[in-house]
Enzyme design. Structure first.
Site: not given
Ligand code: TSJ
Length: 651
Positions: A516, A520
């Site tokens: 993504d 994270d």
């Protein structure tokens, strides 16, 4: 190249005997413009920066000769460069052989460097990758402007695309002595014309370390801070390569206070090394031959390694830390957590390897081995406390390596590392030829699902990862070999790990990290890249690693849909689509359906990917040490200073 390079009036001064060599001169510079790559490697950004090194190296030669203490490098607003030194000034008188001003010899004759009677003979120590001289810079510049001050007079000379313009201008001006050269790289030659401050800074810093005491100042006039001052850095290291080692180790925890420094000479070779152990597990070897960075290593490194292993073993046995029954410490053991800078000066350096940055002279191996062994032995005798720390570290490494070996053998028996059983989560492709295949390492099960459905199963394999990944920067090898998050990656790639890693066995040609576009995702990317960098280095070096770039936005209006991969692109798309369009911001890969994921991120025809490149091992080492290591302070500083690079990892 068109036009006359050396003016007729100047040629007429040349005796008949030299007519011919002058014609060769003209053809010489023409050849440089026809095939610039032969002289500076390439006409990309790399070649562009090479021009600066070439000119600076001439000023460094003057410093090595003992006549220059400061070099100023300025990036001007128009991306031209000005290099100034406070040396004696390039000789301006008539060259005895060529019959023209030595200034013109330097700037119009190929390989003129060193040919006009340099009093301090010996090693020609500086010089760029190709050491081609100022004439090549001149030939590849739209214009070159030279300014020489001899203390009595000032001489000025202009060249355009290699050709001298008018006469040398002479003025009675008593200014401090020195040379100033400005040049503007030719847009007919170079694909890229914009200078990168950090690339120049990096290389100039290296030169400042290698030439202790020399002051180098880099200034960028294209950029000003809030008070209107240009960006600038003063590089000055009295400690030479010891300072270099401290600099590389600055974000690590050293094991002993003082950097170990030894220096010696034998026959045709001078060698100096500076080294310091830190609490980490990686070895960092940075080497130079005649001040040229030897990124591919070579005989000086081999000689040093052999000497280090032998001397440490002998000493450890002598002081009885190693018992008669103990095995010898291995080379890897004695280099765990070692940072070393090796600098050698050799008579006629031969550079080999893919990038011509590997020292080939075979005599250098034994010479460096001899020099270092003798001096290092003496150092250990005189500094037993440091000696004990080093041997302790190596013995701990040896025990850990033994444990790792046992762990690896155990794991292997459990059919993990070398097994042909592929990980259960892997959706493999049908093509077997690794040159045609790619594997997507995908964060999260749901994105993994979309990728599996969206892919072209002929050549694209998908490996989903989930859960918390191991930070290899903080772990010893035995932990890495047994880690249940990394094992599927190791087995899927099929090329082994660590010393046993072999790119020939790779099951996929492209390793694509797909995560993504959030914090994270960036974290996973960095963890995986750190793992590849530390345990599968050739994978990165040979350009197999890529980062997928999913779009950040989808803009729709009626039936029309467009994707934007950056904020700037979003603005462009919005302008194109006009009023009434809606924007969808993708927070994760999971929000795209398989078709969209294929179209935007996985289809080789339409996707964009970033190839992970390793320009410089020192920078990469620093990046991973700082980003993934223990110290918090440097990490914050680093992220603030390098927002650009981190953002790059963050795309
Ligand atoms: F690359 C270059 F040629 F353009 C260039 C040369 C650029 C810059 C910034 C500096 C220099 C340069 C060359 N600085 N200092 C010198 N020194 C000589 O060329 C020199 C001077 C005197 C003598 C001597 O024997 O008297 C010998 C040399 C090689």
């Amino acid at each position: 190249m068109e036009g006359v390079l050396v003016k007729m009036s100047e040629i007429s001064k040349v005796t008949n005997t030299y007519d011919e060599s002058n014609i060769q001169v003209l053809e010489g510079l023409e050849a440089v413009r026809k095939r610039p790559g032969m002289y500076i490697g390439s006409t990309t950004s790399r070649g562009l920066h090479h021009l600066v090194y070439e000119v600076v190296d001439n000023a460094i030669d003057e410093a090595l000769a003992g006549f220059c203490t400061q070099i100023d490098v300025v990036i001007n607003k128009d991306n031209s460069i000005t290099v100034t030194d406070n040396g004696r000034g390039i000789p301006v008188g008539i060259h005895p052989k060529m019959g023209i001003s030595t200034l013109d010899v330097v700037f119009t004759i190929l390989h003129a460097g060193g040919k006009f009677g340099d009093a301090n003979s010996g090693y020609k120590v500086s010089g760029g990758l190709h050491g081609v001289g100022a004439s090549v810079v001149n030939a590849l510049s739209e214009w070159t402007q030279v300014h020489v001050s001899t203390g009595e007079k000032v001489y000025e000379r202009r060249y355009e695309r290699g050709a001298p313009m008018g006469e040398i201008d002479v003025q009675d001006k008593k200014l401090p002595t020195g040379t100033r050269v400005s040049f503007k790289p030719d847009d007919e030659i170079f694909e890229e014309l914009e200078y990168d401050y950090d690339i120049l800074l990096q290389r100039l810093r290296e030169q400042a370390f290698l030439n202790a005491g020399l002051v180098i100042i880099l200034t960028d006039l294209r950029e000003e801070d809030d008070e209107g001052n240009p960006k600038s850095e003063r590089l000055h290291y009295e400690g030479g390569i010891c300072s270099f080692v401290e600099y590389i180790n600055r974000n690590k925890e050293p094991l002993h206070g003082d950097v170990v420094y030894v220096k010696g000479e034998k026959e045709t070779c001078m060698a100096e090394i500076a080294m310091q152990y830190n609490q980490g597990y990686t070895e960092t070897i940075v080497s130079f031959a005649n001040n040229i960075h030897t990124g591919e290593g070579g005989t000086h490194e081999t000689g040093f390694k052999a000497a280090l292993t032998r001397v440490i073993n002998d000493y450890a046995r002598k002081i009885k830390m190693l018992k008669d029954s103990d095995k010898n410490l291995s080379g890897e053991d004695v280099r765990e957590g070692l940072t070393v800078v090796i600098s050698v000066k050799v008579l006629e350096a031969q550079f080999e390897g893919q990038t011509k940055t590997k020292l080939g002279n075979s005599e250098v191996r034994t010479l460096v081995d001899g020099i270092i062994a003798e001096k290092l032995e003496a150092f250990l005798e005189e500094n037993p406390a440091t000696g004990k720390i080093i041997i302790d570290k190596a013995m701990t490494a040896a025990r850990a390596r033994d444990a790792a070996k046992r762990a690896r053998e155990l794991t292997r028996r459990k059919s993990a590392l070398e097994s042909t059983t592929l990980p259960g989560k892997l959706a493999d492709c049908s093509e077997k030829n690794a040159e045609l295949t790619e594997i997507y390492i995908v964060e999260g099960d749901s994105a993994g699902g979309s990728a599996k459905q969206g892919r072209d199963r002929k050549f694209q394999a998908i490996l989903p990862l989930w859960g918390k990944m191991l930070n290899v920067e903080k772990s010893r090898v035995d932990k890495v070999y047994n880690n249940d998050k990394l094992l599927p990656v190791i087995t899927a790639l099929g090329a082994g790990i660590g010393d046993e890693f072999n790119t020939k066995k790779l099951r996929y040609g492209k390793i694509i990290i797909m995560a993504d576009a959030d914090v994270d995702g960036a974290h996973i990317r960095t963890l995986l890249l750190t793992f590849f960098y530390r345990f599968m280095l050739p994978l990165v070096e040979e350009g197999h690693v890529f980062i997928a770039q999913p779009p950040l936005y989808k803009v729709s209006k009626g039936k029309k849909e467009k994707y934007a991969y950056t904020d700037r692109e979003l603005q462009k798309v919005l302008e194109e689509m006009g009023e009434g369009s809606t924007i969808q911001r993708y927070k994760g890969l999971g929000e795209m359906n398989p078709g969209q994921l294929w179209e935007t991120t996985m289809n080789p025809e339409t996707r964009t990917m970033l190839r992970v490149e390793l320009e410089d091992a020192i920078v990469a080492d620093e990046t991973f040490t700082v980003l993934m290591g223990d110290k918090v302070e440097p990490r914050r500083d680093f992220i603030e200073r390098n927002a650009k690079y981190v953002a790059n990892l963050d795309v």
